[in-house]
Design a protein around this motif. Structure first.
Motif, mmCIF file in Angstrom:
data_model
loop_
_atom_site.group_PDB
_atom_site.id
_atom_site.type_symbol
_atom_site.label_atom_id
_atom_site.label_comp_id
_atom_site.label_asym_id
_atom_site.label_seq_id
_atom_site.Cartn_x
_atom_site.Cartn_y
_atom_site.Cartn_z
ATOM 1 N N MET A 160 -21.928 1.319 -9.291
ATOM 2 C CA MET A 160 -22.284 1.061 -7.899
ATOM 3 C C MET A 160 -22.037 -0.414 -7.579
ATOM 4 N N ARG A 161 -21.601 -0.693 -6.353
ATOM 5 C CA ARG A 161 -21.329 -2.058 -5.920
ATOM 6 C C ARG A 161 -22.468 -2.609 -5.061
ATOM 7 N N ARG A 162 -22.954 -1.791 -4.173
ATOM 8 C CA ARG A 162 -24.083 -2.156 -3.318
ATOM 9 C C ARG A 162 -24.909 -0.891 -3.092
ATOM 10 N N ALA A 201 -40.278 -1.525 -8.800
ATOM 11 C CA ALA A 201 -39.529 -2.409 -9.695
ATOM 12 C C ALA A 201 -38.059 -2.355 -9.315
ATOM 13 N N ARG A 202 -37.494 -3.522 -9.106
ATOM 14 C CA ARG A 202 -36.084 -3.615 -8.701
ATOM 15 C C ARG A 202 -35.210 -3.925 -9.918
ATOM 16 N N TRP A 203 -34.268 -3.036 -10.177
ATOM 17 C CA TRP A 203 -33.292 -3.222 -11.238
ATOM 18 C C TRP A 203 -31.924 -3.409 -10.585
ATOM 19 N N SER A 204 -31.273 -4.518 -10.866
ATOM 20 C CA SER A 204 -29.998 -4.851 -10.238
ATOM 21 C C SER A 204 -28.835 -4.346 -11.091
ATOM 22 N N GLY A 205 -27.815 -3.826 -10.417
ATOM 23 C CA GLY A 205 -26.645 -3.344 -11.139
ATOM 24 C C GLY A 205 -25.577 -2.840 -10.176
ATOM 25 N N ASP A 206 -24.591 -2.313 -10.610
ATOM 26 C CA ASP A 206 -24.191 -2.211 -11.993
ATOM 27 C C ASP A 206 -23.606 -3.551 -12.448
ATOM 28 N N GLY A 207 -23.967 -3.990 -13.651
ATOM 29 C CA GLY A 207 -23.476 -5.258 -14.149
ATOM 30 C C GLY A 207 -21.965 -5.336 -14.243
ATOM 31 N N LEU A 208 -21.291 -4.204 -14.279
ATOM 32 C CA LEU A 208 -19.825 -4.190 -14.280
ATOM 33 C C LEU A 208 -19.270 -4.456 -12.892
ATOM 34 N N GLU A 209 -20.143 -4.436 -11.887
ATOM 35 C CA GLU A 209 -19.740 -4.644 -10.489
ATOM 36 C C GLU A 209 -20.577 -5.753 -9.846
ATOM 37 N N LEU A 210 -20.939 -6.795 -10.587
ATOM 38 C CA LEU A 210 -21.602 -8.010 -10.089
ATOM 39 C C LEU A 210 -23.059 -7.810 -9.687
ATOM 40 N N ARG A 211 -23.663 -6.690 -10.023
ATOM 41 C CA ARG A 211 -25.102 -6.450 -9.831
ATOM 42 C C ARG A 211 -25.556 -6.598 -8.381
ATOM 43 N N ARG A 212 -24.799 -6.127 -7.446
ATOM 44 C CA ARG A 212 -25.208 -6.218 -6.046
ATOM 45 C C ARG A 212 -25.936 -4.960 -5.565
ATOM 46 N N GLY A 213 -25.916 -3.903 -6.356
ATOM 47 C CA GLY A 213 -26.687 -2.712 -6.034
ATOM 48 C C GLY A 213 -28.070 -2.786 -6.655
ATOM 49 N N GLU A 214 -28.893 -1.753 -6.393
ATOM 50 C CA GLU A 214 -30.249 -1.771 -6.943
ATOM 51 C C GLU A 214 -30.758 -0.357 -7.149
ATOM 52 N N ILE A 215 -31.584 -0.217 -8.183
ATOM 53 C CA ILE A 215 -32.376 0.990 -8.379
ATOM 54 C C ILE A 215 -33.834 0.559 -8.276
ATOM 55 N N LEU A 216 -34.561 1.141 -7.337
ATOM 56 C CA LEU A 216 -35.961 0.831 -7.099
ATOM 57 C C LEU A 216 -36.803 1.927 -7.704
ATOM 58 N N ILE A 217 -37.691 1.578 -8.643
ATOM 59 C CA ILE A 217 -38.494 2.556 -9.367
ATOM 60 C C ILE A 217 -39.959 2.354 -9.019
ATOM 61 N N LEU A 218 -40.602 3.425 -8.597
ATOM 62 C CA LEU A 218 -42.028 3.378 -8.258
ATOM 63 C C LEU A 218 -42.813 2.757 -9.397
ATOM 64 N N GLU A 219 -43.650 1.774 -9.084
ATOM 65 C CA GLU A 219 -44.426 1.074 -10.112
ATOM 66 C C GLU A 219 -45.316 2.056 -10.854
ATOM 67 N N ASP A 220 -45.348 1.942 -12.170
ATOM 68 C CA ASP A 220 -46.137 2.813 -13.038
ATOM 69 C C ASP A 220 -45.710 4.269 -12.960
ATOM 70 N N ALA A 221 -44.448 4.498 -12.613
ATOM 71 C CA ALA A 221 -43.949 5.872 -12.564
ATOM 72 C C ALA A 221 -43.989 6.493 -13.944
ATOM 73 N N ALA A 222 -44.331 7.768 -13.989
ATOM 74 C CA ALA A 222 -44.424 8.460 -15.291
ATOM 75 C C ALA A 222 -43.035 8.594 -15.885
#
Length: 271
Positions: A198-200, A250-271
């Protein structure tokens, strides 16, 4: 009055029915609708060879029957409301620019592919490449809303450029593959390799996915846009909880192969 087209029997080979969209049906007499062209395999035939047409044609459109072998229903529609009373085949709603397509059962592969506007609602589950790119194209959906109440297959939102895709059930592997922008919301489980290349754009996960090693933790916060999107999904019938509306992510930036301009947002304390 609702215009109703009823499939008399399941076609022996896939039926391509691009004419089944409100702007091509409403306002026409039944006899004229029955003469519209469809493709049965490589043979050009007519709507009336397969469907019974009833109603005045001055309201919404409803298509009934076992449509699992009927392709391109609602593809390219620009307005109006079309309801499919059951399952439907591939490319339903592909290339939509406006209007609302409601599928009361399951949708085949490439549902909503290359959409530019409008709303696609699937009450059941969807196949592969939901809102994805058409074969040979880089960009997938460029606008509109896609809401799936069940599961979605692999590569949902592949090439997503703009718009919103929400899945209440399980989101298959490689969701958001090569995303360029836009938002994918997964209320259920997320399959492996989400966000690959992913790029953005944003992928929102309410459960903890197995992240690719090319994603890096950035921070935990309350994204300002997310509450607006989740409230919108609640109005469209998805079970969005107050916790999901108010929680931090929690914001995780990626994809590192594409300059980390996208994000995956994960609900805090998600199971």
């Amino acid at each position: 009055m609702t215009l109703t087209l009823t499939l008399r029997e399941t076609p022996s080979v896939p039926l391509e029915a691009e004419e089944l969209r409100p702007e091509r049906l409403l306002g026409r007499p039944a006899a004229e609708i029955e003469r519209l062209a469809v493709w049965h395999g490589n043979a050009e035939m007519q709507v009336g060879d397969f469907f019974t047409v009833a109603g005045s044609g001055d309201g919404e459109v409803r298509v009934e029957g076992d449509l699992r072998r009927v392709k391109y229903v609602g593809s390219g529609m620009s307005g109006g409301r079309l309801t499919v009373a059951g399952d439907v085949g591939m490319h339903a709603g592909a290339g939509m620019t406006g209007g609302e397509l409601v599928i009361e059962g399951d949708a085949g592969d490439w549902a909503g592919a290359a959409m530019r506007g409008g709303r696609l609602i699937v009450r059941g589950s969807a196949g592969r490449q939901l809102g994805g790119a058409m074969p040979g194209e880089r960009a997938g959906t460029r606008g509109g809303e896609i809401v799936v109440h069940g599961d979605a297959g692999a590569e949902a939102g592949a090439g997503l450029r703009r718009g919103l895709i929400a899945v209440a059930g399980r989101l298959g592997e490689a969701a958001g593959l090569r995303m360029l922008a836009g938002t994918i919301v997964a209320l259920g489980e997320v399959g492996p390799r989400a966000g690959a290349s992913m790029r953005r754009g944003s992928i929102v996960a309410m459960t903890r996915p197995a992240l690719l090693p090319t994603f890096a933790y950035a921070c935990t916060y309350r994204p300002p846009f997310l509450a607006l999107y989740l409230r919108r999904l609640r109005t469209l019938g998805l079970a969005v909880s107050d916790r999901q509306l108010e929680a931090r992510y929690a914001r995780w930036s990626g994809d590192g192969l594409e300059l980390r301009r996208g994000e995956i947002l994960i609900l805090e304390d998600a199971a």
